[in-house]
Scaffold this motif. Structure first.
Motif, mmCIF file in Angstrom:
data_model
loop_
_atom_site.group_PDB
_atom_site.id
_atom_site.type_symbol
_atom_site.label_atom_id
_atom_site.label_comp_id
_atom_site.label_asym_id
_atom_site.label_seq_id
_atom_site.Cartn_x
_atom_site.Cartn_y
_atom_site.Cartn_z
ATOM 1 N N GLN A 291 -10.994 4.608 -1.895
ATOM 2 C CA GLN A 291 -10.598 4.657 -3.298
ATOM 3 C C GLN A 291 -11.480 3.747 -4.144
ATOM 4 O OE1 GLN A 291 -8.737 6.722 -4.650
ATOM 5 N NE2 GLN A 291 -7.800 5.911 -6.516
ATOM 6 N N GLN B 251 -6.183 12.244 -8.410
ATOM 7 C CA GLN B 251 -5.247 11.571 -7.515
ATOM 8 C C GLN B 251 -5.628 11.763 -6.046
ATOM 9 O OE1 GLN B 251 -1.223 12.440 -8.562
ATOM 10 N NE2 GLN B 251 -0.333 11.160 -6.979
ATOM 11 N N TYR B 252 -6.271 12.897 -5.740
ATOM 12 C CA TYR B 252 -6.611 13.197 -4.356
ATOM 13 C C TYR B 252 -8.116 13.410 -4.232
ATOM 14 C CZ TYR B 252 -1.609 14.092 -4.383
ATOM 15 O OH TYR B 252 -0.258 13.960 -4.552
ATOM 16 N N ASP C 51 -3.723 -2.156 -1.486
ATOM 17 C CA ASP C 51 -2.789 -3.268 -1.366
ATOM 18 C C ASP C 51 -2.858 -4.104 -2.645
ATOM 19 O OD1 ASP C 51 -5.050 -4.967 -1.190
ATOM 20 O OD2 ASP C 51 -5.032 -4.906 0.993
ATOM 21 N N GLU D 89 -3.469 7.697 -10.944
ATOM 22 C CA GLU D 89 -2.948 6.834 -9.888
ATOM 23 C C GLU D 89 -4.079 6.121 -9.143
ATOM 24 O OE1 GLU D 89 0.097 6.059 -9.591
ATOM 25 O OE2 GLU D 89 0.840 7.511 -11.028
ATOM 26 N N SER E 143 -11.159 3.259 5.328
ATOM 27 C CA SER E 143 -9.714 3.365 5.114
ATOM 28 C C SER E 143 -9.455 3.993 3.752
ATOM 29 C CB SER E 143 -9.071 1.980 5.178
ATOM 30 O OG SER E 143 -9.457 1.208 4.040
ATOM 31 N N GLY E 144 -8.223 4.406 3.523
ATOM 32 C CA GLY E 144 -7.891 5.033 2.243
ATOM 33 C C GLY E 144 -8.160 4.122 1.071
ATOM 34 N N GLY E 145 -7.815 2.836 1.217
ATOM 35 C CA GLY E 145 -8.047 1.886 0.137
ATOM 36 C C GLY E 145 -9.510 1.629 -0.110
ATOM 37 N N GLN F 168 -5.513 -3.913 -5.660
ATOM 38 C CA GLN F 168 -5.037 -3.408 -6.945
ATOM 39 C C GLN F 168 -5.513 -4.308 -8.076
ATOM 40 O OE1 GLN F 168 -0.798 -2.742 -7.175
ATOM 41 N NE2 GLN F 168 -0.757 -1.603 -5.246
ATOM 42 N N SER G 291 -2.921 3.736 -6.055
ATOM 43 C CA SER G 291 -1.820 4.185 -5.197
ATOM 44 C C SER G 291 -2.037 3.861 -3.725
ATOM 45 C CB SER G 291 -1.593 5.689 -5.370
ATOM 46 O OG SER G 291 -2.758 6.411 -5.035
ATOM 47 N N SER G 292 -3.295 3.803 -3.260
ATOM 48 C CA SER G 292 -3.564 3.551 -1.844
ATOM 49 C C SER G 292 -4.090 2.137 -1.594
ATOM 50 C CB SER G 292 -4.578 4.567 -1.313
ATOM 51 O OG SER G 292 -5.792 4.501 -2.045
#
Length: 253
Positions: free
Chosen positions: A143, A83-84, A168, A162, A138-140, A172, A165-166
């Motif tokens: 990921q 997740q992280y 849009d 998850e 960016s986070g997305g 997704q 989770s980050s």
């Protein structure tokens, strides 16, 4: 024969987190883990990935227990996106290329390794980011790079905690569609913890609902019922149907 077998697995720290978890997963199947925070979803993924050792029970891939597998063999067969994830200074290309490490022969990269990375970057729209440091994304974006790296690993079993989770909505759909395609085309099994029930319904073949560290139900879309969702989430819901798929509507308080 099942690709993955989880047999009577229990785990806990100062309290029981998982209790007598048993289920099988076939190749080519996408399984969603559903349940509230604290139900045991992440812990179950950590046990299946061999990050945590169960107090009781065993986890097997094709009847071989994880504890009897070498680190290299496990890395070739199983990949896990936690997740992280902390961004690093590697370029996007090099970070995805790291997924090929278990497959290297004499630590030498081959043309096929680069081809796999380049194809994944194209599929996820990352080709323009190839030389960008991953810690400047960016986070997305980051990921998507992490998911590309584990797909480059070409595992038989992919675990995702998850994964969207980050992201849009557009990303997704892009990521989930790509993972689903790999699941079908490569005959890999995917187990993903997903908060968005409707997103999970769109892409999953099977659903495993956890409640208080126990399996409440496990099965295909037939287990997605108002009664089960009420029991697991303690919320009233309505279920509609659209194009042979269920849509879950959470009733207003």
């Amino acid at each position: 024969m099942s690709l993955l077998s989880v047999k009577e697995v229990s785990f806990g720290y100062d309290r029981t987190i998982l209790e007598k978890i048993s289920f099988d997963v076939s190749d080519g199947k996408f399984i969603s883990l559903l349940g509230v925070n604290g139900a045991g979803k992440s812990t179950l993924l950590n046990v299946i990935s061999h990050f945590l050792k169960p107090d009781k029970g065993i986890v097997c891939i094709e009847n071989q227990t994880l504890c009897n597998m070498s680190q290299k063999d496990l890395a070739m067969r199983l990949a896990y996106v936690t997740q992280y994830n902390i961004p690093v200074k590697n370029t996007v290309y090099d970070l995805i290329l790291m997924g090929r490490i278990p497959h290297l022969e004499n630590n030498q990269l081959r043309a096929i390794d680069h081809d796999i990375v380049e194809n994944l970057m194209t599929d996820l729209g990352l080709e323009d980011y190839a030389l960008r440091p991953a810690d400047r994304l960016s986070g997305g974006e980051f990921q998507k790079v992490i998911i590309a790296r584990v797909l480059a690993q070409e595992p038989e079993l992919l675990l995702l905690d998850e994964p969207t989770s980050s992201l849009d909505i557009k990303n997704q759909v892009q990521v989930m569609s790509m993972v689903k395609r790999y699941c079908i085309d490569r005959r890999i099994a995917v187990i993903a913890s997903i908060h968005d029930i409707n997103l999970s319904i769109q892409y999953s073949d099977m659903f495993l609902m956890l409640k208080n560290g126990k399996i409440y139900t496990y099965g295909d879309e037939e287990v997605i019922t108002t009664e089960a969702l009420k029991a697991v989430y303690d919320l009233d819901v309505s279920i509609l149907h659209h194009k042979n798929k269920k849509i879950v509507i959470f009733d207003s308080c």
